[in-house]
Design a protein around this motif. Sequence first.
Motif, mmCIF file in Angstrom:
data_model
loop_
_atom_site.group_PDB
_atom_site.id
_atom_site.type_symbol
_atom_site.label_atom_id
_atom_site.label_comp_id
_atom_site.label_asym_id
_atom_site.label_seq_id
_atom_site.Cartn_x
_atom_site.Cartn_y
_atom_site.Cartn_z
ATOM 1 N N ARG A 498 -10.405 -5.209 2.271
ATOM 2 C CA ARG A 498 -9.410 -4.838 1.252
ATOM 3 C C ARG A 498 -9.122 -6.018 0.323
ATOM 4 O O ARG A 498 -9.065 -5.854 -0.902
ATOM 5 C CB ARG A 498 -8.129 -4.338 1.933
ATOM 6 N N ALA A 511 -4.888 3.635 -0.616
ATOM 7 C CA ALA A 511 -4.425 3.677 0.776
ATOM 8 C C ALA A 511 -5.413 4.506 1.589
ATOM 9 O O ALA A 511 -6.241 5.243 1.025
ATOM 10 C CB ALA A 511 -3.041 4.323 0.816
ATOM 11 N N GLU A 512 -5.304 4.409 2.907
ATOM 12 C CA GLU A 512 -6.230 5.142 3.771
ATOM 13 C C GLU A 512 -6.168 6.642 3.466
ATOM 14 O O GLU A 512 -5.089 7.220 3.295
ATOM 15 C CB GLU A 512 -5.874 4.890 5.236
ATOM 16 N N ARG A 514 -7.249 7.984 0.761
ATOM 17 C CA ARG A 514 -7.140 8.236 -0.681
ATOM 18 C C ARG A 514 -8.295 7.583 -1.444
ATOM 19 O O ARG A 514 -9.027 6.742 -0.910
ATOM 20 C CB ARG A 514 -5.813 7.698 -1.211
ATOM 21 N N CYS A 535 -10.891 4.924 0.653
ATOM 22 C CA CYS A 535 -10.493 4.179 1.843
ATOM 23 C C CYS A 535 -10.628 5.087 3.062
ATOM 24 O O CYS A 535 -9.908 6.076 3.200
ATOM 25 C CB CYS A 535 -9.071 3.659 1.696
#
Length: 804
Positions: A498, A511-512, A514, A535
């Motif tokens: 990241r 974000a995870e 997305r 992600c």
Amino acid sequence: MKPHTQVCVIGGGVVGCSVLYHLTRLGWTDVMLIERSELTSGSTWHAAGGFHTLNGDTNMAALQGYTIRLYRELEEITGLSCGLHHVGGVTLADTPERLDMLKAERAKHRFMGLETELVTPEEIRRLAPITNTEGILGGLYDPLDGHLDPSGTTHAYARAARMAGAEIVLRTPVLETNPRPDGSWEVVTEQGTVIAEHLVNAAGLWAREVGRLAGIYLPLHPMEHQYLVTDDIPEIYERDAEHPHVMDPGGESYLRQEGRGLCIGFYEQGAEPWAVDGTPLDFGHELLADKLEKVADSIEFAYRRYPVLERAGVKSVINGPFTFAPDGNPLVGPVPGLRNYWAACAVMAGFSQGGGVGLSLAQWMVEGEPERDVFAMDVARYGDWITPGYTRPKVTENYQRRFSVSYPNEELPAARLFRTTPMYDIFKDMGAVFGHQYGLEVVNYFALPGEPDYEIPSFRRSNAWDATAREVAAVRGAVGINEVHNFGKYRVTGPGARRWLNTIMAGRIPAEGRISLTPMLAPSGRIMGDFTVSCLGPEDFQLTASYAAQAFHMRWFEQHMAKGVTIENVSDRLTGFQIAGPRARALLARVTRADVSADAFRFMDVKRLDIGLTRALVQRVSYTGDLGYEIYVDAMDQRALWEALWSAGQDLGIRPFGMRAMMSLRLDRFFGAWMHEFSPDYTPAETGLDRFVRHDKDADFIGKAAMLRDRDAGPARRLCAFAVEAADADVVAYEPIWLDGRVVGFCTSGGYSHHAGVSVAQGFVPSDRITEDLEVEIEILGDRRRARRLTTPLFDPDGARMRG
Ligand SMILES: Cc1cc2nc3c(=O)[nH]c(=O)nc-3n(C[C@H](O)[C@H](O)[C@H](O)COP(=O)(O)OP(=O)(O)OC[C@H]3O[C@@H](n4cnc5c(N)ncnc54)[C@H](O)[C@@H]3O)c2cc1C
């Protein structure tokens, strides 16, 4: 010979000497060149020495213009003569298609500031009186065309470099190039070993062999090429002025004055690759045996085009080899996978391109990036899939097509089939008409039974029109399915993933679960890529971008690698389909037990779903601008995924669609495309990609400072979309945009929106001329067409369907 140098250039042909000179010009003077024999000992000494600016790629044409203008400067710096003859040249058109091509070239030259001119047969007879213009429809005159003395020019580059401190070592073959742990290179010769911080392979005819010393394959191949020099011809030596060059593509020949006679060269169909197993190390200042029988038809044709030739004796025949890459453009830049190893080879027109190649490479080495987009000659435009078996037929094809008309919709036949996915036969049986992208077969459209199974090359709307309209209607009206094999895909993992992505990408890292869209920038703030980032887990991301930019992007990633990050190119391991259209959700719901309702699977979500027999990664995005999903699976699972989607979609009206429809669909929402709207020539502020940039994120991402400067100053030009009153031809790229009788900008791409029934163009216009209701003219094939600015997308303007 000094033991240590900042740069060692291998090869003293025109290209190596130009690189050496340009390095010194940009301030690197601790540089050297090592030449196996004497300067010019490869292709350079026997070149015909012609130069011209014409090139289908505008940046290549600009670099050719730079090269030609450089010669006078070189003469002034060194006092040496380049033997310049600025005589001008005319390219003939003997078919309407060739005239269309010249009109399209002329149009590009308008915004490039090149003073070319379309001329009539009568004007051609006045300019080049020995030309029989029977059957000629017109031509393009370029006052910059000319020729020079190849040896004098190479020595002028060399002297200019020496004057600035460069060392040139002659009669010293480089025997080994060995990488050292610190990134420098050990260059081994019989005279000793040099440690070079950077190495440049400018070994021309031997670039393959020199590449092998570093363990790499450079995709180039030498071809034999012949030109004849005639005895004196009274019609030539009695003229007051030198005769201009004449390029006769119909006769596959170029002609110019040589002394009191003529010189004529041929790009014949019976072209032969030379030295298939390697250029002999003892080949040097010698020529190949004449093979006049190979050019007999061309000579016969030339007698009719230039009747004086028939009466002239042949003084000499030159048959020599020179190298080509598969597309005929040079191979320049940092070689992917190696540190500090640079290519400057496959330059087939050293006297048109050598200066531009030297300048671009020197800028890349000294300043970190060339001043303009040079993807057309970037060595990274080919990936590690390329083989000698591919290169040879493509190089032969390129040689044979040197004077052919190049159509924007043309798909060339050599070296196919090569790379295919498991869908190839299924799609073929369904009428697929394939194109070729980065070695891969890609469906352009599906023909119906009875329709031709090929697209007829044209500058105008082609026979793919009806099929494209059908496929667009299927997507907008029901659901379309299209392979996602031709996206570049990368897996980024590790504890530093990241943080690294936040530095290398200018936009938000999602974000995870997305997805986000983000440009990737160079330090200068120019666009290096437009990426979709998904992600998949705290340390797990998938990136997608252009398939053709894989080696280009991987090289960039590797150059900017950080600890704790692993990046893998999975472009060919992951494949699958996108489904798009109002019934795409209904289709997805039928093939999975997961909840894919609008609330459970939102726009820009990414999920792992079981689909039929497969485990898939599904992204809710679509380049069609419609409700859509990209579904990725292991390539081994692709047919099972197809079976699931295809059978479930039958009563929903599912139809396959190809790239022609995709490029039409994206125009409805003015989506940009890599190498059209988004390229290293442009910035986010110019193209509108700045809406995806997050200047306020914590990371000091690459290109941030330049990007902020650009934003604060306001870009001088901006991308706009237009509806064009086009008739039978749409914008392709680089058509001039006229306003108040002046060319103020150019198009980046265009086409026909089959959904809206509008011819659409995108292009750059000066910011201070842009108004809501701007009206301009866009020149398509010589006709200025009225065009009105579009500010509202032609489909789903508020994004309700795409996001709903
Ligand atoms: C018949 C003919 C006509 C042409 N006409 C034109 C024309 O009109 N206009 C035009 O622009 N172009 C023309 N060309 C093409 C032009 O010749 C080339 O584009 C140009 O010469 C390429 O230059 P180069 O420096 O890349 O390669 P080369 O000239 O091949 O130079 C490579 C150099 O590297 C050296 N070298 C190789 N291996 C080693 C080693 N291990 N160690 C040290 N040194 C090494 C070689 O000795 C050689 O001097 C023509 C070519 C031919 C054959």
